[in-house]
Design a protein around this motif. Structure first.
Motif, mmCIF file in Angstrom:
data_model
loop_
_atom_site.group_PDB
_atom_site.id
_atom_site.type_symbol
_atom_site.label_atom_id
_atom_site.label_comp_id
_atom_site.label_asym_id
_atom_site.label_seq_id
_atom_site.Cartn_x
_atom_site.Cartn_y
_atom_site.Cartn_z
ATOM 1 N N ASP A 1 -6.423 -1.125 8.584
ATOM 2 C CA ASP A 1 -6.680 0.284 7.987
ATOM 3 C C ASP A 1 -5.697 1.175 8.228
ATOM 4 O OD1 ASP A 1 -9.579 -0.538 7.278
ATOM 5 O OD2 ASP A 1 -9.870 -0.417 9.414
ATOM 6 N N MET A 2 -5.065 1.170 6.748
ATOM 7 C CA MET A 2 -3.926 2.045 7.141
ATOM 8 C C MET A 2 -3.510 3.383 6.074
ATOM 9 S SD MET A 2 -1.421 -1.457 6.875
ATOM 10 C CE MET A 2 -2.345 -1.967 5.691
ATOM 11 N N THR A 3 -4.563 3.555 5.429
ATOM 12 C CA THR A 3 -4.718 4.729 4.602
ATOM 13 C C THR A 3 -3.943 5.919 4.847
ATOM 14 O OG1 THR A 3 -6.263 3.604 3.296
ATOM 15 C CG2 THR A 3 -5.834 5.835 2.498
ATOM 16 N N LYS A 4 -4.816 6.438 6.051
ATOM 17 C CA LYS A 4 -4.392 7.907 6.472
ATOM 18 C C LYS A 4 -2.655 7.876 7.072
ATOM 19 C CE LYS A 4 -7.836 8.150 9.097
ATOM 20 N NZ LYS A 4 -8.680 8.400 10.210
ATOM 21 N N GLU A 5 -2.559 6.850 7.572
ATOM 22 C CA GLU A 5 -1.144 6.943 8.233
ATOM 23 C C GLU A 5 -0.209 6.675 7.150
ATOM 24 O OE1 GLU A 5 1.431 3.075 10.375
ATOM 25 O OE2 GLU A 5 -0.483 2.952 10.543
ATOM 26 N N LEU A 6 -0.392 6.031 5.945
ATOM 27 C CA LEU A 6 0.540 5.910 4.927
ATOM 28 C C LEU A 6 0.625 6.940 4.130
ATOM 29 C CD1 LEU A 6 0.426 2.013 4.193
ATOM 30 C CD2 LEU A 6 2.043 3.117 5.528
ATOM 31 N N VAL A 7 -0.674 7.667 3.866
ATOM 32 C CA VAL A 7 -0.514 8.851 3.161
ATOM 33 C C VAL A 7 0.235 10.014 3.794
ATOM 34 C CG1 VAL A 7 -1.944 10.985 2.464
ATOM 35 C CG2 VAL A 7 -2.826 8.526 1.909
ATOM 36 N N ALA A 8 -0.004 10.184 4.967
ATOM 37 C CA ALA A 8 0.969 10.935 6.055
ATOM 38 C C ALA A 8 2.481 10.600 5.696
ATOM 39 C CB ALA A 8 0.530 10.932 7.362
ATOM 40 N N LYS A 9 2.586 9.404 5.707
ATOM 41 C CA LYS A 9 4.123 8.838 5.721
ATOM 42 C C LYS A 9 4.804 9.351 4.284
ATOM 43 C CE LYS A 9 7.248 4.907 6.156
ATOM 44 N NZ LYS A 9 7.267 3.590 6.440
ATOM 45 N N VAL A 10 4.069 9.036 3.337
ATOM 46 C CA VAL A 10 4.444 9.529 2.094
ATOM 47 C C VAL A 10 4.480 10.886 1.832
ATOM 48 C CG1 VAL A 10 3.656 9.387 -0.461
ATOM 49 C CG2 VAL A 10 3.563 7.352 0.821
ATOM 50 N N LEU A 11 3.832 11.713 2.260
ATOM 51 C CA LEU A 11 3.841 13.150 2.149
ATOM 52 C C LEU A 11 4.698 13.847 3.300
ATOM 53 C CD1 LEU A 11 -0.049 13.903 1.548
ATOM 54 C CD2 LEU A 11 1.798 13.844 -0.035
ATOM 55 N N GLY A 12 5.094 13.110 4.251
ATOM 56 C CA GLY A 12 6.020 13.692 5.167
ATOM 57 C C GLY A 12 5.239 14.360 6.409
ATOM 58 N N LEU A 13 4.120 14.079 6.626
ATOM 59 C CA LEU A 13 3.263 14.967 7.615
ATOM 60 C C LEU A 13 3.022 13.964 8.818
ATOM 61 C CD1 LEU A 13 0.781 15.992 5.052
ATOM 62 C CD2 LEU A 13 2.737 17.231 5.829
ATOM 63 N N LYS A 14 3.013 14.792 10.013
ATOM 64 C CA LYS A 14 2.343 13.912 11.195
ATOM 65 C C LYS A 14 0.788 13.677 11.144
ATOM 66 C CE LYS A 14 6.116 16.263 14.009
ATOM 67 N NZ LYS A 14 6.298 17.429 15.013
ATOM 68 N N LEU A 15 0.672 12.661 11.861
ATOM 69 C CA LEU A 15 -0.703 12.355 12.267
ATOM 70 C C LEU A 15 -1.366 13.214 13.511
ATOM 71 C CD1 LEU A 15 -1.019 8.446 11.590
ATOM 72 C CD2 LEU A 15 -2.279 10.358 10.348
ATOM 73 N N GLN A 16 -2.258 13.804 13.450
ATOM 74 C CA GLN A 16 -3.003 14.514 14.297
ATOM 75 C C GLN A 16 -4.179 14.452 14.830
ATOM 76 O OE1 GLN A 16 -2.242 18.634 13.050
ATOM 77 N NE2 GLN A 16 -0.329 18.954 13.854
ATOM 78 N N LEU B 1 0.899 -1.119 0.032
ATOM 79 C CA LEU B 1 0.120 -0.089 0.101
ATOM 80 C C LEU B 1 0.945 1.285 0.002
ATOM 81 C CD1 LEU B 1 -2.537 1.569 0.130
ATOM 82 C CD2 LEU B 1 -2.754 1.131 2.479
ATOM 83 N N GLU B 2 2.053 1.371 0.823
ATOM 84 C CA GLU B 2 2.652 2.454 0.959
ATOM 85 C C GLU B 2 3.544 2.718 -0.666
ATOM 86 O OE1 GLU B 2 6.891 3.928 3.078
ATOM 87 O OE2 GLU B 2 5.729 2.231 3.841
ATOM 88 N N GLN B 3 3.887 1.701 -1.219
ATOM 89 C CA GLN B 3 4.380 1.686 -2.448
ATOM 90 C C GLN B 3 3.260 2.371 -3.771
ATOM 91 O OE1 GLN B 3 5.725 -2.366 -3.478
ATOM 92 N NE2 GLN B 3 7.703 -2.190 -2.273
ATOM 93 N N VAL B 4 2.106 1.708 -3.538
ATOM 94 C CA VAL B 4 1.140 2.220 -4.344
ATOM 95 C C VAL B 4 0.777 3.730 -4.163
ATOM 96 C CG1 VAL B 4 -1.361 1.967 -4.830
ATOM 97 C CG2 VAL B 4 0.033 -0.050 -5.004
ATOM 98 N N LEU B 5 0.737 4.092 -2.827
ATOM 99 C CA LEU B 5 0.507 5.468 -2.565
ATOM 100 C C LEU B 5 1.611 6.297 -3.123
ATOM 101 C CD1 LEU B 5 -1.095 4.936 1.058
ATOM 102 C CD2 LEU B 5 -2.241 5.922 -1.186
ATOM 103 N N GLU B 6 2.756 5.950 -2.897
ATOM 104 C CA GLU B 6 4.047 6.874 -3.139
ATOM 105 C C GLU B 6 4.057 6.983 -4.714
ATOM 106 O OE1 GLU B 6 8.643 6.917 -2.205
ATOM 107 O OE2 GLU B 6 7.800 5.147 -1.853
ATOM 108 N N GLN B 7 3.627 5.835 -5.634
ATOM 109 C CA GLN B 7 3.762 5.895 -7.127
ATOM 110 C C GLN B 7 2.653 6.876 -7.421
ATOM 111 O OE1 GLN B 7 2.347 2.451 -9.191
ATOM 112 N NE2 GLN B 7 4.176 2.491 -10.526
ATOM 113 N N ALA B 8 1.557 6.608 -6.956
ATOM 114 C CA ALA B 8 0.376 7.390 -7.345
ATOM 115 C C ALA B 8 0.338 8.973 -7.063
ATOM 116 C CB ALA B 8 -0.866 6.963 -6.470
ATOM 117 N N ILE B 9 0.794 9.423 -5.861
ATOM 118 C CA ILE B 9 1.176 10.673 -5.469
ATOM 119 C C ILE B 9 2.437 11.387 -6.368
ATOM 120 C CG2 ILE B 9 2.015 12.331 -3.519
ATOM 121 C CD1 ILE B 9 0.173 10.269 -1.636
ATOM 122 N N ASN B 10 3.386 10.581 -6.707
ATOM 123 C CA ASN B 10 4.369 11.118 -7.214
ATOM 124 C C ASN B 10 3.947 11.423 -8.816
ATOM 125 O OD1 ASN B 10 6.332 11.273 -5.409
ATOM 126 N ND2 ASN B 10 6.949 9.300 -5.899
#
Length: 418
Positions: free
Chosen positions: A75-90, A49-58
């Motif tokens: 259920d990891m979507t929000k967590e991994l989107v934050a990681k790919v974008l370099g953002l913290k979860l709040q 999922l992280e690989q797919v999100l990174e590819q899609a966002i790039n």
């Protein structure tokens, strides 16, 4: 704007759940002029999922995700989107309060795991969920827009329409060029024939052209990018005219037009009544003609004459015709059409006879051979068709071919009165 849709959920990959969300979202984005380049489905696996999100966002300016927003460990979507974008979860207190209220209003206490649903990448626009517990989010970051939506369509669709759609409408209004499309619909011509006729129009920088094979039709999808709708319309109109000139009667409509709708409209506008005599189609043509309200304005009725004896008794088909030429013949199709026209007093009549299979065919008359007679005030004529496929497919193609014959005759009458 280039868009991509990422659906998460192992149940989709296993075929347990149909991914209707991708179809819905693509249609919504296309209407806005946003081109969807990729659909990706990925299971509940962190690394993939992280690989797919990174590819899609790039590679895409707009990424919409569905699924993976719930309280469980997969259920990891929000967590991994934050990681790919370099953002913290709040934690979003408002979302947490709404989730707590969701449970308390049902007389229960919110499980601790549900708190996970109230965490979002920093800077998110929170999208409340009126039909479930998991909120969605929109994240704008470094020229990218990521939209996180819940998986269940009953939650995803209203959230998209209420919150995401208005934002996208405003966004594309400021875009210098938007995508506009048109679908030209064709019957009776194969993909290779169409491609050969339109080959010089393909590969144009100004115009994208795609051939889409449907069950009984071919669609030519035209896509242009222009500053406004008027400029796009000029190019689309010009291209459609060329296609119609080259493919002639093969083109029957565009976009949301259907063969049935066009035939019904022509019969109503010219105030003509039609009747049907069917053998191999078993009443499918009559059923189709009566699908829409108001069919009594143009359809008198029909006869399903499956046996030779009914062809003789109810339609007046000459026994000698059946003995000499057989039930599947142009002669029989014509006599069936004339018989039902005379007995109902209709202006037009269709007679269909053929071999739908899987058995009953031979070298002289193979499975899929169909004759369709059309009786009009000008006389009667039969057309021969050789269809391929399973029994139901042959029956459906026969009905579509019959409608097309009626359409072409009605258009000829319309042109002669101009």
């Amino acid at each position: 704007m280039k868009a991509e849709i990422v659906a998460t959920g192992t149940e989709i990959l296993l075929g347990q759940t149909l991914n209707t969300s991708a179809h819905y979202l693509t249609g919504q984005l296309s209407e806005l002029g946003i081109e969807v380049d990729y659909h990706t489905t990925v299971g509940d696996n962190r690394e993939r999922l992280e690989q797919v999100l990174e590819q899609a966002i790039n590679r895409s300016e707009l990424v919409l995700t569905t699924g993976g927003t719930g309280p469980t460990v997969d259920d990891m979507t929000k967590e991994l989107v934050a990681k790919v974008l370099g953002l913290k979860l709040q934690l979003d207190p408002g979302s947490l309060e709404r989730i707590q209220h969701f449970f308390s209003s049902r007389g229960s206490v919110m499980p601790k795991t549900e708190e996970k649903e109230a965490y979002f990448p920093e800077g998110s626009i929170i999208l409340k969920n009126d039909y479930g517990t998991a909120p969605g989010a929109i994240i704008r970051h470094k020229g990218k827009m990521v939209v996180i939506l819940p998986g269940p369509p009953a939650e995803m669709t209203p959230m998209f329409e209420q919150f995401v759609l208005p934002i996208l409408v405003r966004f594309v209004a400021n875009d210098t060029k938007r995508m506009y499309s048109r679908v030209v619909k064709i019957f009776g011509l194969g993909e290779s024939e169409i491609e050969e006729a339109l080959q010089d129009l393909m590969g144009n920088d100004q115009l994208g052209m795609t051939l889409l094979a449907k069950h009984s039709e071919m669609h030519v999808r035209l896509v242009v990018r222009e500053k406004n709708e008027q400029e796009a319309k000029v190019l689309l109109d010009k291209t459609e005219r060329i296609i119609r000139e080259r493919l002639k009667a093969g083109v029957f409509g565009t976009d949301n037009e259907t063969m049935l709708g066009i035939v019904n409209g022509l019969l109503k506008s010219q105030q003509k009544m039609i009747s049907t005599a069917e053998s191999c189609t078993g009443g499918l043509l009559g059923a189709m003609l009566t699908q829409e309200p108001g069919s009594s304005e143009f359809y008198l009725g029909g006869v399903v004459s499956y046996s030779n004896s009914l062809k003789e008794k109810f339609l007046g088909v000459n026994p000698q015709t059946l003995r000499t030429y057989g039930a599947v013949s142009p002669e029989t199709a014509c006599e069936m059409a004339v018989g039902v026209k005379e007995r109902t007093g209709s202006d037009l009549a269709v007679g269909i006879t053929g071999i739908a299979g899987p058995g009953g065919g031979n070298d002289e008359k193979p499975v899929g051979l169909v004759y369709i007679g059309l009786a009009t005030p000008e006389g009667v004529q039969a057309s021969k068709f050789q269809f391929h496929g399973q029994r139901e497919s042959i029956r459906q193609l026969s009905v579509k071919a019959a409608l097309d014959l009626v359409r072409q005759f009605m258009l000829k009458v319309e042109r002669s009165t101009l």
